[in-house]
Write a protein that holds these residues in place. Structure first.
Motif, short mmCIF file in Angstrom:
data_model
loop_
_atom_site.label_atom_id
_atom_site.label_comp_id
_atom_site.label_asym_id
_atom_site.label_seq_id
_atom_site.Cartn_x
_atom_site.Cartn_y
_atom_site.Cartn_z
N PRO A 1 47.53 34.81 29.17
CA PRO A 1 46.10 34.60 29.44
C PRO A 1 45.85 34.36 30.92
O PRO A 1 46.73 33.93 31.66
CB PRO A 1 45.76 33.36 28.61
CG PRO A 1 46.87 33.21 27.63
CD PRO A 1 48.09 33.78 28.28
N GLY A 2 44.63 34.61 31.34
CA GLY A 2 44.22 34.33 32.71
C GLY A 2 44.38 35.52 33.63
O GLY A 2 45.05 36.51 33.31
N ALA A 3 43.77 35.41 34.78
CA ALA A 3 43.82 36.50 35.77
C ALA A 3 45.20 36.53 36.42
O ALA A 3 45.71 35.49 36.86
CB ALA A 3 42.75 36.29 36.82
N PRO A 4 45.84 37.69 36.50
CA PRO A 4 47.15 37.77 37.16
C PRO A 4 47.03 37.57 38.66
O PRO A 4 46.02 37.90 39.27
CB PRO A 4 47.62 39.19 36.82
CG PRO A 4 46.37 39.96 36.59
CD PRO A 4 45.38 38.99 35.99
N ASP A 5 48.10 37.02 39.25
CA ASP A 5 48.10 36.83 40.70
C ASP A 5 48.22 38.17 41.43
O ASP A 5 47.73 38.32 42.55
CB ASP A 5 49.27 35.93 41.11
CG ASP A 5 49.11 34.51 40.57
OD1 ASP A 5 47.95 34.07 40.43
OD2 ASP A 5 50.13 33.86 40.29
N ASN A 6 48.90 39.12 40.82
CA ASN A 6 49.13 40.42 41.45
C ASN A 6 48.01 41.38 41.06
O ASN A 6 47.85 41.70 39.88
CB ASN A 6 50.48 40.96 40.99
CG ASN A 6 50.85 42.28 41.63
OD1 ASN A 6 50.04 42.89 42.34
ND2 ASN A 6 52.06 42.73 41.40
N PRO A 7 47.21 41.87 42.02
CA PRO A 7 46.09 42.76 41.66
C PRO A 7 46.55 44.07 41.03
O PRO A 7 45.79 44.72 40.32
CB PRO A 7 45.40 43.00 43.01
CG PRO A 7 46.45 42.73 44.04
CD PRO A 7 47.30 41.64 43.47
N HIS A 8 47.81 44.47 41.27
CA HIS A 8 48.29 45.72 40.71
C HIS A 8 48.51 45.64 39.20
O HIS A 8 48.57 46.67 38.53
CB HIS A 8 49.59 46.14 41.41
CG HIS A 8 49.36 46.72 42.77
ND1 HIS A 8 50.37 46.96 43.67
CD2 HIS A 8 48.21 47.10 43.39
CE1 HIS A 8 49.86 47.47 44.78
NE2 HIS A 8 48.56 47.55 44.64
N VAL A 9 48.65 44.43 38.68
CA VAL A 9 48.81 44.30 37.23
C VAL A 9 47.59 44.86 36.50
O VAL A 9 47.72 45.58 35.50
CB VAL A 9 49.04 42.82 36.84
CG1 VAL A 9 49.05 42.66 35.31
CG2 VAL A 9 50.37 42.32 37.40
N ASP A 10 46.41 44.55 37.01
CA ASP A 10 45.19 45.07 36.38
C ASP A 10 45.11 46.59 36.49
O ASP A 10 44.61 47.25 35.58
CB ASP A 10 43.95 44.43 37.02
CG ASP A 10 43.73 43.00 36.55
OD1 ASP A 10 44.20 42.66 35.45
OD2 ASP A 10 43.08 42.23 37.28
N ARG A 11 45.60 47.15 37.58
CA ARG A 11 45.59 48.60 37.72
C ARG A 11 46.51 49.26 36.71
O ARG A 11 46.16 50.28 36.09
CB ARG A 11 46.00 49.00 39.15
CG ARG A 11 45.03 48.54 40.23
CD ARG A 11 45.50 49.00 41.60
NE ARG A 11 45.48 50.46 41.72
CZ ARG A 11 46.02 51.12 42.74
NH1 ARG A 11 46.64 50.46 43.71
NH2 ARG A 11 45.95 52.43 42.79
N VAL B 1 54.96 45.12 39.77
CA VAL B 1 54.48 44.82 38.41
C VAL B 1 55.67 44.94 37.46
O VAL B 1 56.36 45.97 37.44
CB VAL B 1 53.37 45.79 38.00
CG1 VAL B 1 52.94 45.52 36.56
CG2 VAL B 1 52.19 45.68 38.94
N HIS B 2 55.90 43.89 36.70
CA HIS B 2 57.03 43.87 35.75
C HIS B 2 56.51 44.28 34.38
O HIS B 2 55.74 43.56 33.74
CB HIS B 2 57.66 42.48 35.72
CG HIS B 2 58.37 42.14 37.00
ND1 HIS B 2 59.73 42.27 37.16
CD2 HIS B 2 57.89 41.70 38.19
CE1 HIS B 2 60.07 41.93 38.38
NE2 HIS B 2 58.97 41.56 39.03
N LEU B 3 56.95 45.46 33.93
CA LEU B 3 56.51 46.06 32.68
C LEU B 3 57.70 46.17 31.74
O LEU B 3 58.79 46.58 32.17
CB LEU B 3 55.92 47.45 32.94
CG LEU B 3 55.56 48.32 31.74
CD1 LEU B 3 54.39 47.72 30.96
CD2 LEU B 3 55.22 49.74 32.21
#
Length: 299
Positions: free
Chosen positions: A277-287, A95-97
């Motif tokens: 916008p939109g759902a991220p491809d990486n599920p860890h982004v939501d975490r 995840v790039h923060l």
């Protein structure tokens, strides 16, 4: 109308989610002219404009929002069915923060430590908000902690935390300045060196305008482009400054810093967590996003 082929729809969805042709090209491994051509082809086939071209990025039209709502789930399901399989959690992409160095290092990273221990990978970048938001639009980051709400609809922002600003100095300076401020107000502070983040005194000027109702007209004695350096200099006795309370609350608690003034209405700045916008491809982004939003109000 001819039925659009799947490649056009995949490109359309990447542009809709990323907010720019450049970012979509990077995500798809295509050139930007190819993405531009495919979107124009799809617009000709549908007979409708799908994106408003902006100086930076694009803004989806209502037609594009409706189309994205119809095709996103089927395309995602097709990608999952025909791709190499859903990666396990341990092999998900990092995840790039990005955000201000001080806030990320003192608050965000400690809050995210349990996720890292559970397998989430992070790649952290720091910098000034406007530049980081441009990089987010271009697809270089997944999430940006922003010091202000971005304009337009190409990015999605939610409030993260409120920063309260406080006027502080070491006890040796406070002993001299606090009594004088009671009699002279802000003018008493001209007797002490000002330590600040930048030459144009952005945080101090805002404090003066909000609290003292006037304009700050002086030069800094020390500038440090990192608020942690400002904090260290002031604790050591270099002068006074204005800092976010979250950054100096330990020093205020143990007495190594003293609040020179406690206004009834201190300056507050709201920080935002921003993504495309939109759902991220990486599920860890939501975490990561959920954990930051959970921890933010405690900062």
């Amino acid at each position: 109308m001819a039925q659009p082929d799947l490649n056009l729809l995949r490109t359309f969805l990447a542009v809709h989610r990323s907010g720019s042709f450049t970012a979509a090209a990077q995500l798809l491994g295509l050139s930007q002219p190819t993405v531009t051509t495919q979107i124009r082809t799809l617009e000709r086939q549908t007979g409708r404009e799908l994106f408003e071209r902006l100086p930076r990025g694009v803004r989806p039209t209502p037609v594009a929002d409706e189309l994205a709502a119809r095709v996103a789930a089927p395309l995602d399901a097709l990608a999952a069915a025909t791709g190499p399989g859903v990666p396990d959690e341990s092999r998900a992409a990092p995840v790039h923060l990005a955000g201000p160095a001080e806030l990320l290092c003192t608050r965000a990273l400690p809050a995210l430590a349990p996720l890292v221990a559970d397998g989430v990978q992070l790649r952290v970048a720091t910098g000034l908000t406007d530049a980081l938001l441009d990089e987010l639009r271009a697809g270089r980051h997944d999430l940006v902690v922003s010091t202000h709400r971005p304009r337009g609809r190409t990015l999605v922002a939610v409030p993260l935390a409120d920063e309260e600003f406080v006027l502080v100095a070491a006890p040796s300076w406070a002993e001299r300045l606090v009594p004088r401020m009671a009699a002279e107000g802000a003018a008493a502070l001209h007797a002490a060196p000002l330590v600040t983040y930048a030459e144009d005194l952005p945080i101090a000027r805002r404090y003066w305008r909000h609290v003292f109702g006037g304009r700050l007209t002086r030069r800094a004695a020390v500038t440090v482009p990192d608020l942690r350096g400002v904090l260290a200099a002031v604790v050591a006795g270099a002068g006074f400054t204005v800092l976010p309370r979250y950054l100096c609350q330990d020093e205020l608690a143990d007495g190594t810093l003293v609040a020179l003034h406690e206004p009834d209405d201190p300056p507050i700045n709201t920080g935002y967590l921003v993504q495309r916008p939109g759902a991220p491809d990486n599920p860890h982004v939501d975490r990561v996003r959920a954990r930051l939003l959970e921890a933010g109000p405690t900062w």
